[in-house]
Design an enzyme around this catalytic site. Structure first.
Site, PDB file in Angstrom:
ATOM      1  N   HIS A   1     -15.469 -88.234 -67.767  1.00  0.00           N
ATOM      2  CA  HIS A   1     -15.209 -88.433 -69.194  1.00  0.00           C
ATOM      3  C   HIS A   1     -14.466 -87.214 -69.706  1.00  0.00           C
ATOM      4  O   HIS A   1     -14.752 -86.098 -69.289  1.00  0.00           O
ATOM      5  CB  HIS A   1     -16.524 -88.623 -69.969  1.00  0.00           C
ATOM      6  CG  HIS A   1     -16.337 -89.202 -71.338  1.00  0.00           C
ATOM      7  ND1 HIS A   1     -15.967 -88.424 -72.421  1.00  0.00           N
ATOM      8  CD2 HIS A   1     -16.435 -90.475 -71.797  1.00  0.00           C
ATOM      9  CE1 HIS A   1     -15.865 -89.202 -73.486  1.00  0.00           C
ATOM     10  NE2 HIS A   1     -16.134 -90.453 -73.142  1.00  0.00           N
TER      11      HIS A   1
ATOM     12  N   GLU B   1     -20.010 -96.781 -68.342  1.00  0.00           N
ATOM     13  CA  GLU B   1     -19.505 -98.088 -67.927  1.00  0.00           C
ATOM     14  C   GLU B   1     -20.358 -98.812 -66.890  1.00  0.00           C
ATOM     15  O   GLU B   1     -20.409-100.037 -66.889  1.00  0.00           O
ATOM     16  CB  GLU B   1     -18.068 -97.965 -67.441  1.00  0.00           C
ATOM     17  CG  GLU B   1     -17.110 -97.380 -68.472  1.00  0.00           C
ATOM     18  CD  GLU B   1     -17.023 -98.185 -69.761  1.00  0.00           C
ATOM     19  OE1 GLU B   1     -17.782 -99.142 -69.928  1.00  0.00           O
ATOM     20  OE2 GLU B   1     -16.193 -97.841 -70.605  1.00  0.00           O
TER      21      GLU B   1
HETATM   22  N1  ACO Z   1     -13.020 -90.632 -59.721  1.00  0.00           N
HETATM   23  C1  ACO Z   1     -12.360 -89.739 -58.943  1.00  0.00           C
HETATM   24  N2  ACO Z   1     -11.732 -88.667 -59.411  1.00  0.00           N
HETATM   25  C2  ACO Z   1     -11.781 -88.479 -60.743  1.00  0.00           C
HETATM   26  C3  ACO Z   1     -12.457 -89.342 -61.620  1.00  0.00           C
HETATM   27  C4  ACO Z   1     -13.098 -90.453 -61.060  1.00  0.00           C
HETATM   28  N3  ACO Z   1     -13.747 -91.322 -61.817  1.00  0.00           N
HETATM   29  N4  ACO Z   1     -12.322 -88.904 -62.871  1.00  0.00           N
HETATM   30  C5  ACO Z   1     -11.568 -87.792 -62.813  1.00  0.00           C
HETATM   31  N5  ACO Z   1     -11.253 -87.536 -61.508  1.00  0.00           N
HETATM   32  C6  ACO Z   1     -10.469 -86.426 -61.008  1.00  0.00           C
HETATM   33  C7  ACO Z   1      -8.980 -86.623 -61.243  1.00  0.00           C
HETATM   34  O1  ACO Z   1      -8.360 -87.323 -60.211  1.00  0.00           O
HETATM   35  C8  ACO Z   1      -8.494 -85.210 -61.368  1.00  0.00           C
HETATM   36  O2  ACO Z   1      -8.385 -84.639 -60.084  1.00  0.00           O
HETATM   37  P1  ACO Z   1      -7.278 -83.499 -59.794  1.00  0.00           P
HETATM   38  O3  ACO Z   1      -7.583 -82.391 -60.754  1.00  0.00           O
HETATM   39  O4  ACO Z   1      -7.519 -83.164 -58.363  1.00  0.00           O
HETATM   40  O5  ACO Z   1      -5.958 -84.149 -60.070  1.00  0.00           O
HETATM   41  C9  ACO Z   1      -9.678 -84.511 -62.035  1.00  0.00           C
HETATM   42  O6  ACO Z   1     -10.834 -85.262 -61.728  1.00  0.00           O
HETATM   43  C10 ACO Z   1      -9.502 -84.471 -63.544  1.00  0.00           C
HETATM   44  O7  ACO Z   1      -9.051 -85.703 -63.984  1.00  0.00           O
HETATM   45  P2  ACO Z   1      -8.454 -85.926 -65.418  1.00  0.00           P
HETATM   46  O8  ACO Z   1      -7.582 -87.111 -65.376  1.00  0.00           O
HETATM   47  O9  ACO Z   1      -7.924 -84.666 -65.998  1.00  0.00           O
HETATM   48  O10 ACO Z   1      -9.753 -86.220 -66.198  1.00  0.00           O
HETATM   49  P3  ACO Z   1      -9.848 -86.733 -67.636  1.00  0.00           P
HETATM   50  O11 ACO Z   1     -10.530 -85.743 -68.443  1.00  0.00           O
HETATM   51  O12 ACO Z   1      -8.582 -87.267 -68.172  1.00  0.00           O
HETATM   52  O13 ACO Z   1     -10.783 -87.954 -67.243  1.00  0.00           O
HETATM   53  C11 ACO Z   1     -11.213 -90.263 -67.335  1.00  0.00           C
HETATM   54  C12 ACO Z   1     -11.293 -88.906 -68.027  1.00  0.00           C
HETATM   55  C13 ACO Z   1      -9.851 -90.879 -67.623  1.00  0.00           C
HETATM   56  C14 ACO Z   1     -12.299 -91.129 -67.975  1.00  0.00           C
HETATM   57  C15 ACO Z   1     -11.422 -90.149 -65.804  1.00  0.00           C
HETATM   58  O14 ACO Z   1     -12.621 -89.490 -65.521  1.00  0.00           O
HETATM   59  C16 ACO Z   1     -11.367 -91.497 -65.113  1.00  0.00           C
HETATM   60  O15 ACO Z   1     -10.290 -91.970 -64.774  1.00  0.00           O
HETATM   61  N6  ACO Z   1     -12.553 -92.156 -64.853  1.00  0.00           N
HETATM   62  C17 ACO Z   1     -12.574 -93.466 -64.221  1.00  0.00           C
HETATM   63  C18 ACO Z   1     -12.301 -94.560 -65.234  1.00  0.00           C
HETATM   64  C19 ACO Z   1     -13.453 -94.761 -66.201  1.00  0.00           C
HETATM   65  O16 ACO Z   1     -14.618 -94.821 -65.840  1.00  0.00           O
HETATM   66  N7  ACO Z   1     -13.088 -94.891 -67.490  1.00  0.00           N
HETATM   67  C20 ACO Z   1     -14.036 -95.120 -68.581  1.00  0.00           C
HETATM   68  C21 ACO Z   1     -14.244 -93.907 -69.400  1.00  0.00           C
HETATM   69  S1  ACO Z   1     -15.446 -94.154 -70.667  1.00  0.00           S
HETATM   70  C22 ACO Z   1     -14.561 -94.833 -71.956  1.00  0.00           C
HETATM   71  O17 ACO Z   1     -13.404 -94.585 -72.146  1.00  0.00           O
HETATM   72  C23 ACO Z   1     -15.242 -95.737 -72.854  1.00  0.00           C
END
Ligand code: ACO
Length: 356
Positions: A243, A298
């Site tokens: 998140h 989720e």
């Molecule tokens: N699985 C694997 N790796 C992940 C995940 C995940 N669920 N979430 C983040 N990471 C990794 C990214 O790949 C990134 O890796 P890197 O630094 O090596 O490139 C690192 O963690 C940081 O990722 P960001 O994209 O900067 O994280 P952000 O703060 O934007 O993440 C997000 C938020 C978009 C929710 C992300 O965690 C994600 O994609 N989760 C999966 C989708 C999900 O569950 N979405 C629902 C969110 S709740 C809602 O919106 C109601």
């Protein structure tokens, strides 16, 4: 440059406070637990809309207003049903929102969602849409319109808990989209279309359906650790984890876990979900040691909606019923106190060959 705008303060709000480090949310001074226990979805809407969509709002007034608005939305259904029924649910609901008149009220906008989702699901099943009962809460009436008969109290309670929990959550991407849109003095109806469109992506509100797909795939593979390892090694994301703001713990995940437990759900599925969660958290810690990637809402949202019989491809749209109240609150607050939102970009393209 900060392309994800992390940490950028783009609005001042009285609506909700999200503390990612402590794992806490306050909605206008209320905890989520207080809202569930004492206010329910309609009471929460009264709290977040107070002073923005009128004064002296109460749970009863919002319930009556939503009931009357569902009747109006049902009466207007022919404006969009023909086109929307030919499309996937995500698109069909977008068509229904896009058909709203410019001067639609907040209640009209929110209430279009339960009407559209229920009617579109039933139409594709070859059944007629069911007319709303304006005396019921949104949760009770939505389940009734979806299934054609009154839902059990336990299902209604669980859905109302879900709606209450997810209705407002700070400056989420979709709420920001609503603010950006109304900041130009565009209508609330246009803001709802913007917000809904931003919401449908799998990184935001589009996640709960894919969470269930993931659980099914993992169960079918018979190898939880191997499946997770393969996904992470190939650079894919695990749905239901991570998140932008809640880095330590998402308090809503615990609330929804209790709501799922109250439903007498499929214990086999719950056991798989718990095992997947444990394995995923351990694997994420190994693969992304510098990040704190925790469970978001989720997984439990998906288990809850599945247990009360919402079709998987409608999870995002049902989530939107509740969050639409938050979009509207953000849009109304932006209209009242904000300025036109217009950041700048950093040009990194080619320069003209001949400088003038
Ligand atoms: N699985 C694997 N790796 C992940 C995940 C995940 N669920 N979430 C983040 N990471 C990794 C990214 O790949 C990134 O890796 P890197 O630094 O090596 O490139 C690192 O963690 C940081 O990722 P960001 O994209 O900067 O994280 P952000 O703060 O934007 O993440 C997000 C938020 C978009 C929710 C992300 O965690 C994600 O994609 N989760 C999966 C989708 C999900 O569950 N979405 C629902 C969110 S709740 C809602 O919106 C109601």
């Amino acid at each position: 440059m900060n392309s994800g705008l992390e940490g950028v303060i783009a609005a001042e709000t009285v609506l909700s406070h999200v503390d990612g480090q402590k794992g806490a949310i306050w909605v206008r001074g209320h905890t989520i637990e207080d809202l569930i226990e004492n206010h329910g979805f309609e009471g929460t809407v009264a709290i977040i809309w107070e002073g923005f969509d009128g004064e002296g709002l109460t749970r009863g007034k919002i319930r009556d207003g939503f009931g009357a608005a569902r009747k109006r939305a049902f009466a207007q259904m022919n404006d969009w049903l023909g086109a929307a029924a030919k499309r996937a649910l995500l698109e069909g609901v977008r068509i229904a929102l896009a058909a709203l008149p410019e001067d639609s009220t907040p209640a009209d906008i929110v209430s279009t969602l339960p009407i559209a989702i229920a009617a579109l699901v039933r139409t594709r099943e070859g059944k007629s849409p069911v007319a709303p009962d304006p005396m019921l809460t949104t949760a009770a009436d939505f389940l009734r319109m979806l299934k054609g008969s009154p839902a059990p109290d336990s299902d209604i309670r669980a859905l109302d808990t879900y709606f209450t929990t997810v209705s407002e959550n700070g400056l989420g991407t979709s709420s920001f989209a609503a603010r950006v849109t109304v900041s130009t003095k565009a209508s609330l109806a246009s803001a709802a279309v913007s917000a809904y469109s931003a919401f449908t992506g799998p990184l935001h509100g589009g996640a709960p359906g894919p969470v269930l797909d993931m659980l099914d795939e993992i169960e079918a593979s018979g190898n939880i650790d191997g499946w997770i390892e393969q996904k992470l090694t190939s650079g894919q994301r695990l749905m239901g984890f991570g998140h932008r703001v809640f880095r330590i713990r998402d308090p809503r995940a615990d609330v929804l876990r209790s709501a799922v437990a109250s439903l007498n759900p499929d214990t086999g599925r719950l056991a798989v979900a718990a095992a997947v969660e444990r394995a995923a958290l351990a694997a994420l810690k190994r693969h992304k040691p510098g990040r704190s990637l925790q469970s978001n809402i989720e997984m439990n949202a998906a288990l809850l909606l599945d247990a009360i019989g919402v079709p998987r491809d409608a999870f995002t749209q049902v989530f939107a019923i509740a969050r639409c109240a938050g979009w509207i609150a953000n849009a109304l607050e932006q209209k009242k106190t904000g300025r036109m939102i217009r950041p700048v970009s950093n040009y990194v393209g080619p320069r003209p060959l001949v400088s003038t």
